[in-house]
Structures are given as structure tokens and as C-alpha cells.
Design an enzyme around this catalytic site. Structure first.
Site, PDB file in Angstrom:
ATOM      1  N   HIS A 123       0.815  -1.222   0.000  1.00  8.57           N
ATOM      2  CA  HIS A 123       0.000   0.000   0.000  1.00  8.57           C
ATOM      3  C   HIS A 123       0.849   1.272   0.000  1.00  8.57           C
ATOM      4  O   HIS A 123       0.319   2.375  -0.092  1.00  8.57           O
ATOM      5  CB  HIS A 123      -0.926  -0.007   1.219  1.00  8.57           C
ATOM      6  CG  HIS A 123      -2.177   0.791   1.020  1.00  8.57           C
ATOM      7  ND1 HIS A 123      -2.458   1.468  -0.148  1.00  8.57           N
ATOM      8  CD2 HIS A 123      -3.238   1.018   1.851  1.00  8.57           C
ATOM      9  CE1 HIS A 123      -3.620   2.068  -0.042  1.00  8.57           C
ATOM     10  NE2 HIS A 123      -4.115   1.814   1.155  1.00  8.57           N
TER      11      HIS A 123
ATOM     12  N   ASP B 284      -2.417   1.679  -4.731  1.00  7.98           N
ATOM     13  CA  ASP B 284      -3.670   2.077  -4.066  1.00  7.98           C
ATOM     14  C   ASP B 284      -4.791   1.109  -4.419  1.00  7.98           C
ATOM     15  O   ASP B 284      -4.635   0.224  -5.266  1.00  7.98           O
ATOM     16  CB  ASP B 284      -4.048   3.510  -4.433  1.00  7.98           C
ATOM     17  CG  ASP B 284      -4.171   3.737  -5.930  1.00  7.98           C
ATOM     18  OD1 ASP B 284      -4.563   2.791  -6.646  1.00  7.98           O
ATOM     19  OD2 ASP B 284      -3.876   4.860  -6.388  1.00  7.98           O
TER      20      ASP B 284
END
Length: 462
Positions: free
Chosen positions: A432, A436
Site C-alpha cells: 500500500h 492504491d
């Protein structure tokens, strides 16, 4: 001069062989014969790649006293990556094994000691004491003083080679019986002592380890050490969990893919001698679809490169699609990868899976197949279950876990009825820090579209 020559011969009675060296005495010189002594060289465990620092000894192919030639097998070791056979770089006699079976050997440390006449190549024991000193004078510091007639030859008259062996192996002179004149300690006496002592220690250690292995498998409550692969998983996953991971789950319909797979298997059965397998599973199709998806989303095939203690961070986009496939082996979970999937057909991918699976059963996957993965796939569905939370490897940005495909009811918009569908649950994890939610969802949907529409998949393949 003759007196000096006689003095040297009297101190080293066995100096009578053909090989000659020159000893300088002031500006004059004379020749003397030299004993052709074998050296005890420690054979080091070399670096076998991928940052491996230790290996477990699986089995020995030699024992103390054995004679080996260059490139003969010494032992088999199991690293966290693969099983590797170690070959000797020396020809000679095995003097000592530094580890027992199932011991953990350290990279850069000795595996065995070999008595050899080969020249030193940098990783062996110290070379013999030179016969001449830089000053040109006879080196008296490395030899014992001339004994008096009443002195003990065994303790007072020890050649440099014998003294070096004693010091190297921490052996006391009193523990070795000398077979030379007047009990003089010879090199052969020390070697015999080392071999016998080493063999006894290895045998004792092996019996002890065997007993412990039996107890650990038969008696509950025993404490056992992690094996090499478990250690690797411990280290890798500890590092991976320092990365914030994004999860994403979905379902894929396999009805059209089932028909496509059935057609491929009919072709395989019509060509029985062409392929090393009788039929293919869904896996080669899923892997090839994943590679095609990476061509649209190269970010998922990249890795993060940090430098200057994290002050400089950049993304490196890989060209090759080396897709890792998690495999359950008798030694534990390993993840070999199929190289350059973007250049392979579905049949070629299937052949690689077959090859790796057969090697995994034997615990013999080469290191080359374990290095360089770019994205991973875990097929937990072959065991059972639906969804999972797979953990990414630190040098990759994504991993997908396949659940168990099941026939489930789904509502069909066209007929306005519930129909049976073959459903494959999938679970994604992504780094992350750079990936995204929208990106992993779009990537997953692209992969899904290729799987659910085999005609589209076929149209995109070269």
C-alpha cells in the site's frame, strides 16, 4: 659449509628426497632436500546466492579417512531456498567433518578438512613455514632447539609441520603416540589421531541426533529447532509484515475457462508423446492471464529500491514476468518462479509447472528457479478454503491467493434465473506504500476478464 649442511640433515633426518630448495646464508647459498608434505586445508562453505548465510547438512557423501577427487560430492545441504550438492575443490584425504547430519553450517566457515598436496588458493590452512627467512638467515624461531641426547624426542623435537597440526586442532602432544625413532612424533601420527578422533565424534553426534529425532517424532511436548525453510519463512514474513498491505477480494467465473481447458486437454490427449503431462489444470491459464495483465499494469511487476538509509526511494520496473508459484513440499513452503511467462505459451507454462512440481517432491529445486520472482500466486484451493490474507514478499508488490473453486448458484441477468456457476474465490494483497485500492482493483478486473473470456486471452497471445 659442509658442517652446516650436516647440521640441517642431522636435525631433519628425512630431508633426502629429490625436490630442492635454496637456503641463503649471508651472501652464500646451499641446496637441501625438502619433504613433500600434504597440507590440511579447510574446505569452506561458499556463498550459494540470494543472501543465504547458513545451510542445514542433509547428508554426507564422505567420512574421515575417505579419499576424494576434485569435483567429487562432499555433502548435500538444504538452504531456505533449495537443496544443493557441494563438490570438493581439492583432491586428497578427508581428515575431519566439521558438522554432523542436520547441523546448520555457516557460509564462509569450514565444512571439511582435506589433506591435499594442491597449492593454497586462499581459503586453506596456513602455508608451510618457509625454509628461508627474509633476512637470509636460517629461521630458528619456527623449529625446536637441538635436543640433547637425554631429551625426549616426542616433546622436544617436533617439526614445524607437526607443530602446526597440533596447534591447528588443539591437540596436546601427550595425547598422541609417536611412532618415530625414540618415540619421535611424526606427521602421520597426528593425522591418524585426527581421523580417529573426528570419526568417533561424528559417530557419537549422529547417534545422539538420531535418538533426538526419534524422541521428537514420538514424544509430544518436545522442543525442536526450526528447519532451514521454516527459518527463512520466519525471517521473510517478519520483514514483510513491516510493510502496510492492502487487501482485495473477488470472485471469478470459470465456466468458459472450463470449456477452454477441456479443449486444451483433448488436444494434449491427441498428442501423447508431445508433452510431459497428461492434462493441465486451471493454473497455467491463470498464470498466463496474470502475465498479460502485467503488461497493462507494469507497476505490479516493479519493486521498491531504497538507498542512503531510506532517504532515496525509487521504483524499478522489471521487464520479465517471473511468476512465483507457492508449493507445499515435505520440507515446507517454497516459492519457485516460472521465468519469462510473457514469452511462453500456456503449454510451456504447464511444462514448467510440471517440472517444478516433480522437483519439489524430491526437495531438489535448483536455486535458479527460486531467485528473481516478480509477483507470486498461491494456490491454497488445492488444499481447501475460500479466501485468505496472503503476505507479500518484500521485493514484490503483489500476491494473489486462489481459493477452492466451487459450483455455486448465481443470478443470471439474461434469463432472470439462478444458474449454477463454477466460482473461484481470489484474495489479493499489495504494497500500500505504492499501490492504491483503485489500481489493485483495476488490475484484478483485467486479470478476471482474461480468465472469464478465453477468446480474449487467446487474441492477446503471440
Amino acid at each position: 659449509m659442509k658442517m652446516l649442511l650436516n647440521l640441517v640433515k642431522s636435525r631433519f633426518p628425512s630431508y633426502h628426497q629429490a625436490t630442492t630448495h635454496t637456503i641463503k646464508l649471508n651472501s652464500r647459498s646451499f641446496h637441501h632436500s625438502n619433504i613433500n608434505l600434504g597440507l590440511i586445508k579447510p574446505f569452506l562453505l561458499a556463498d550459494i546466492g540470494e543472501g543465504i548465510t547458513e545451510c542445514e547438512i542433509v547428508q554426507w557423501f564422505v567420512e574421515p579417512g575417505a579419499t576424494v577427487q576434485e569435483f567429487d560430492k562432499i555433502c548435500e545441504v538444504q538452504s531456505d531456498k533449495a537443496s544443493v550438492e557441494i563438490s570438493s575443490r581439492y583432491a586428497g584425504n578427508v581428515v575431519k567433518l566439521h558438522y554432523g547430519k542436520h547441523d546448520v553450517a555457516k557460509v564462509g566457515y569450514p565444512l571439511v578438512d582435506i589433506e591435499t598436496d594442491e597449492e593454497d588458493t586462499g581459503d586453506a590452512s596456513p602455508s608451510p613455514v618457509s625454509a628461508s627467512s627474509p633476512s637470509g638467515a636460517v629461521d630458528t624461531a619456527s623449529t625446536a632447539p637441538l635436543p640433547s641426547p637425554a631429551s625426549n624426542y616426542k616433546t622436544n623435537w617436533i617439526t614445524p609441520a607437526v607443530r602446526r597440526l597440533l596447534n591447528q586442532y588443539g591437540i596436546q602432544v601427550k595425547d598422541v603416540s609417536g611412532s618415530g625413532k625414540s618415540g619421535m612424533l611424526l606427521k602421520g601420527d597426528v593425522l591418524k589421531h585426527i581421523k580417529l578422533d573426528g570419526l568417533q565424534k561424528v559417530e557419537t553426534k549422529t547417534h545422539t541426533e538420531t535418538d533426538q529425532t526419534v524422541r521428537s517424532t514420538e514424544e509430544p511436548g518436545q522442543t525442536v529447532k526450526l528447519n532451514a525453510i521454516q527459518k527463512a519463512m520466519f525471517k521473510t514474513m517478519t520483514k514483510s509484515l513491516s510493510i502496510p498491505q492492502l487487501g482485495y477480494k473477488d470472485e471469478i467465473e470459470l465456466n468458459a475457462t472450463s470449456e477452454y481447458r477441456e479443449a486444451l486437454n483433448k488436444y494434449i490427449s491427441s498428442q501423447p508423446d508431445r508433452f510431459p503431462f497428461k492434462k493441465i489444470s486451471y493454473l497455467p491459464i491463470l498464470i498466463k492471464s496474470l502475465s498479460l495483465s502485467l503488461s497493462y499494469f507494469p507497476l505490479l511487476n516493479a519493486y521498491i529500491e531504497e538507498s542512503d538509509n531510506g532517504k532515496s526511494t525509487q521504483l524499478v520496473y522489471r521487464e520479465a514476468h517471473n511468476i512465483g508459484v507457492a508449493m507445499d513440499t515435505p520440507q515446507g513452503l517454497i516459492v519457485p518462479n516460472i521465468k519469462n511467462v510473457e514469452q511462453k505459451t500456456i503449454f510451456q507454462v504447464a511444462s514448467e509447472i510440471h517440472r517444478l512440481t516433480e522437483l519439489a517432491k524430491k526437495g531438489a529445486i535448483p536455486l535458479a528457479d527460486l531467485k528473481g520472482g516478480t509477483i507470486s500466486l498461491s494456490n491454497i484451493g488445492s488444499i481447501g478454503g475460500t479466501y485468505a490474507n496472503p503476505i507479500i514478499v518484500s521485493n514484490e508488490l503483489a500476491i494473489v491467493a486462489l481459493g477452492s473453486a466451487r459450483r455455486l448458484p448465481r443470478f443470471d441477468e439474461a434469463s432472470q434465473q439462478f444458474v449454477a456457476k463454477q466460482i473461484l474465490p481470489v484474495s489479493w494483497s499489495a504494497d500500500h506504500r505504492v499501490v492504491d485500492g483503485a489500481t489493485i482493483a483495476q488490475f484484478g478486473n483485467t486479470w478476471k476478464s482474461f480468465i472469464e473470456n478465453p477468446a480474449l486471452l487467446a487474441s492477446k497471445m503471440h
